[in-house]
Design a protein around this motif. Sequence first.
Motif, mmCIF file in Angstrom:
data_model
loop_
_atom_site.group_PDB
_atom_site.id
_atom_site.type_symbol
_atom_site.label_atom_id
_atom_site.label_comp_id
_atom_site.label_asym_id
_atom_site.label_seq_id
_atom_site.Cartn_x
_atom_site.Cartn_y
_atom_site.Cartn_z
ATOM 1 N N GLU A 23 1.916 11.411 -6.002
ATOM 2 C CA GLU A 23 1.538 11.150 -7.380
ATOM 3 C C GLU A 23 0.298 11.932 -7.767
ATOM 4 O OE1 GLU A 23 1.162 7.025 -8.424
ATOM 5 O OE2 GLU A 23 2.467 6.448 -6.773
ATOM 6 N N PRO A 24 0.124 12.216 -9.066
ATOM 7 C CA PRO A 24 -1.126 12.815 -9.516
ATOM 8 C C PRO A 24 -2.284 11.859 -9.272
ATOM 9 C CG PRO A 24 0.588 13.013 -11.192
ATOM 10 C CD PRO A 24 1.106 12.082 -10.138
ATOM 11 N N LEU A 25 -3.482 12.424 -9.130
ATOM 12 C CA LEU A 25 -4.667 11.638 -8.793
ATOM 13 C C LEU A 25 -4.955 10.556 -9.829
ATOM 14 C CD1 LEU A 25 -7.101 11.247 -6.930
ATOM 15 C CD2 LEU A 25 -8.333 12.937 -8.311
ATOM 16 N N ALA A 26 -4.854 10.878 -11.107
ATOM 17 C CA ALA A 26 -5.206 9.909 -12.154
ATOM 18 C C ALA A 26 -4.305 8.687 -12.105
ATOM 19 C CB ALA A 26 -5.114 10.571 -13.526
ATOM 20 N N ALA A 27 -3.013 8.888 -11.835
ATOM 21 C CA ALA A 27 -2.078 7.766 -11.818
ATOM 22 C C ALA A 27 -2.255 6.924 -10.564
ATOM 23 C CB ALA A 27 -0.641 8.277 -11.908
ATOM 24 N N GLN A 28 -2.417 7.570 -9.422
ATOM 25 C CA GLN A 28 -2.471 6.821 -8.170
ATOM 26 C C GLN A 28 -3.766 6.048 -7.990
ATOM 27 O OE1 GLN A 28 -3.394 9.425 -4.574
ATOM 28 N NE2 GLN A 28 -2.649 10.919 -6.040
ATOM 29 N N SER A 29 -4.842 6.450 -8.661
ATOM 30 C CA SER A 29 -6.131 5.779 -8.481
ATOM 31 C C SER A 29 -6.067 4.309 -8.894
ATOM 32 C CB SER A 29 -7.227 6.490 -9.281
ATOM 33 O OG SER A 29 -6.929 6.466 -10.659
ATOM 34 N N ARG A 30 -5.090 3.973 -9.770
ATOM 35 C CA ARG A 30 -4.964 2.584 -10.217
ATOM 36 C C ARG A 30 -4.100 1.750 -9.289
ATOM 37 N NH1 ARG A 30 -4.370 5.496 -15.028
ATOM 38 N NH2 ARG A 30 -2.091 5.313 -14.874
ATOM 39 N N SER A 31 -3.340 2.410 -8.417
ATOM 40 C CA SER A 31 -2.372 1.655 -7.608
ATOM 41 C C SER A 31 -2.565 1.795 -6.107
ATOM 42 C CB SER A 31 -0.952 2.113 -7.957
ATOM 43 O OG SER A 31 -0.792 3.493 -7.657
ATOM 44 N N VAL A 32 -3.358 2.764 -5.674
ATOM 45 C CA VAL A 32 -3.417 3.030 -4.238
ATOM 46 C C VAL A 32 -4.009 1.859 -3.461
ATOM 47 C CG1 VAL A 32 -5.679 4.151 -4.304
ATOM 48 C CG2 VAL A 32 -4.035 4.766 -2.518
ATOM 49 N N SER A 33 -4.924 1.105 -4.073
ATOM 50 C CA SER A 33 -5.499 -0.050 -3.377
ATOM 51 C C SER A 33 -4.422 -1.068 -3.044
ATOM 52 C CB SER A 33 -6.600 -0.697 -4.229
ATOM 53 O OG SER A 33 -7.676 0.202 -4.427
ATOM 54 N N SER A 34 -3.495 -1.300 -3.978
ATOM 55 C CA SER A 34 -2.414 -2.247 -3.713
ATOM 56 C C SER A 34 -1.457 -1.694 -2.663
ATOM 57 C CB SER A 34 -1.660 -2.587 -4.997
ATOM 58 O OG SER A 34 -1.059 -1.427 -5.547
ATOM 59 N N ILE A 35 -1.295 -0.376 -2.615
ATOM 60 C CA ILE A 35 -0.458 0.246 -1.582
ATOM 61 C C ILE A 35 -1.057 -0.008 -0.205
ATOM 62 C CG2 ILE A 35 0.392 2.442 -0.655
ATOM 63 C CD1 ILE A 35 0.503 3.483 -3.514
ATOM 64 N N ILE A 36 -2.377 0.129 -0.094
ATOM 65 C CA ILE A 36 -3.044 -0.116 1.179
ATOM 66 C C ILE A 36 -2.911 -1.582 1.587
ATOM 67 C CG2 ILE A 36 -5.254 -0.078 2.386
ATOM 68 C CD1 ILE A 36 -6.068 2.268 0.629
ATOM 69 N N VAL A 37 -3.071 -2.496 0.611
ATOM 70 C CA VAL A 37 -2.930 -3.924 0.909
ATOM 71 C C VAL A 37 -1.529 -4.210 1.435
ATOM 72 C CG1 VAL A 37 -2.827 -6.234 -0.094
ATOM 73 C CG2 VAL A 37 -4.708 -4.694 -0.689
ATOM 74 N N ASP A 38 -0.496 -3.653 0.768
ATOM 75 C CA ASP A 38 0.876 -3.858 1.227
ATOM 76 C C ASP A 38 1.070 -3.293 2.635
ATOM 77 O OD1 ASP A 38 1.477 -5.051 -1.160
ATOM 78 O OD2 ASP A 38 2.424 -3.278 -2.040
ATOM 79 N N THR A 39 0.428 -2.158 2.898
ATOM 80 C CA THR A 39 0.539 -1.539 4.215
ATOM 81 C C THR A 39 -0.071 -2.426 5.291
ATOM 82 O OG1 THR A 39 0.406 0.666 3.216
ATOM 83 C CG2 THR A 39 -0.041 0.506 5.572
ATOM 84 N N LEU A 40 -1.242 -2.979 5.006
ATOM 85 C CA LEU A 40 -1.904 -3.850 5.979
ATOM 86 C C LEU A 40 -1.144 -5.160 6.172
ATOM 87 C CD1 LEU A 40 -5.662 -3.272 5.081
ATOM 88 C CD2 LEU A 40 -4.382 -2.355 7.019
ATOM 89 N N GLU A 41 -0.533 -5.686 5.106
ATOM 90 C CA GLU A 41 0.284 -6.882 5.251
ATOM 91 C C GLU A 41 1.478 -6.594 6.149
ATOM 92 O OE1 GLU A 41 -0.394 -9.834 4.417
ATOM 93 O OE2 GLU A 41 -2.117 -9.534 3.086
ATOM 94 N N SER A 42 2.057 -5.397 6.014
ATOM 95 C CA SER A 42 3.132 -4.994 6.916
ATOM 96 C C SER A 42 2.621 -4.843 8.343
ATOM 97 C CB SER A 42 3.753 -3.675 6.431
ATOM 98 O OG SER A 42 4.712 -3.192 7.347
ATOM 99 N N CYS A 43 1.392 -4.338 8.449
ATOM 100 C CA CYS A 43 0.766 -4.166 9.756
ATOM 101 C C CYS A 43 0.650 -5.502 10.485
ATOM 102 C CB CYS A 43 -0.605 -3.530 9.582
ATOM 103 S SG CYS A 43 -1.589 -3.385 11.101
ATOM 104 N N LYS A 44 0.330 -6.572 9.737
ATOM 105 C CA LYS A 44 0.211 -7.898 10.350
ATOM 106 C C LYS A 44 1.496 -8.279 11.086
ATOM 107 C CE LYS A 44 -2.926 -10.052 6.964
ATOM 108 N NZ LYS A 44 -3.064 -11.190 6.025
#
Length: 247
Positions: A23-44
């Motif tokens: 994704e372009p930087l401007a669009a992803q800056s609003r959603s990447v934090s939630s992507i990381i949270v989902d990733t860590l929840e999967s990590c659990k």
Amino acid sequence: MKYFSLVAIILALAACQGAEVSEPLAAQSRSVSSIIVDTLESCKLHMVEGWPQYGIPPLAPLEIPHKRFNFGTGELHATGALDGLVVRGLNEFDIRVMSANLLLSNIKFEFHFASLNLTTQYEAEVDAGYQMARNGGAFLALEDLNISGQIKYSTGVVGSSNNVRIKEIQLNLVAGNVVSNIENLSKYRILNRKLNDVVEEFISLTINENTDFFADWVDSTVTPICNDLIGDRSIKDILDLIGGGSK
């Protein structure tokens, strides 16, 4: 704890970098934090089985059959071994803060553990001005443990095989309570409880009043280990790690 730190940091960066590729930087800056949270929840979930293809054992719980130790502080020195060591709670954390700034290439985070604890059988030779041998069961717990900080990273040219590097890890630990129940520190029950009180106070002070020392140690020790673990893996390799080898 080392394995948990490596997995959490690398998975967070992988999720972040995966978004950058798509994704372009401007669009992803609003959603990447939630992507990381989902990733860590999967990590659990994956922590129950671990990542054997990367040499990471199961972490929930983490079991270590045998571990030698050599500990010294002031006039106290102890050497010995831990057998049947089990650490519980590594996957039982709440993500209170997760904020990624892709423009500045940093990730701020805060995790909370209600209880991170271990049980083991121990044998120790203790020198505290006089020699004594001790053995028995032990239980230690860090309760209301808060881990916060930020990760600074750099990225290279998209498509290269080694385009993620951790520059700095800033980590702060605060333990609300420490519980120690170590058997046979003394043959007298009341004195054994008092010695456990000393252990609790020592661990609490070590964590809560040496934050700068611990932060420097983590940065100097964990940062190069993480970069070595990333190695020359591609972003696809790291994203495969998130899914346990799946797409």
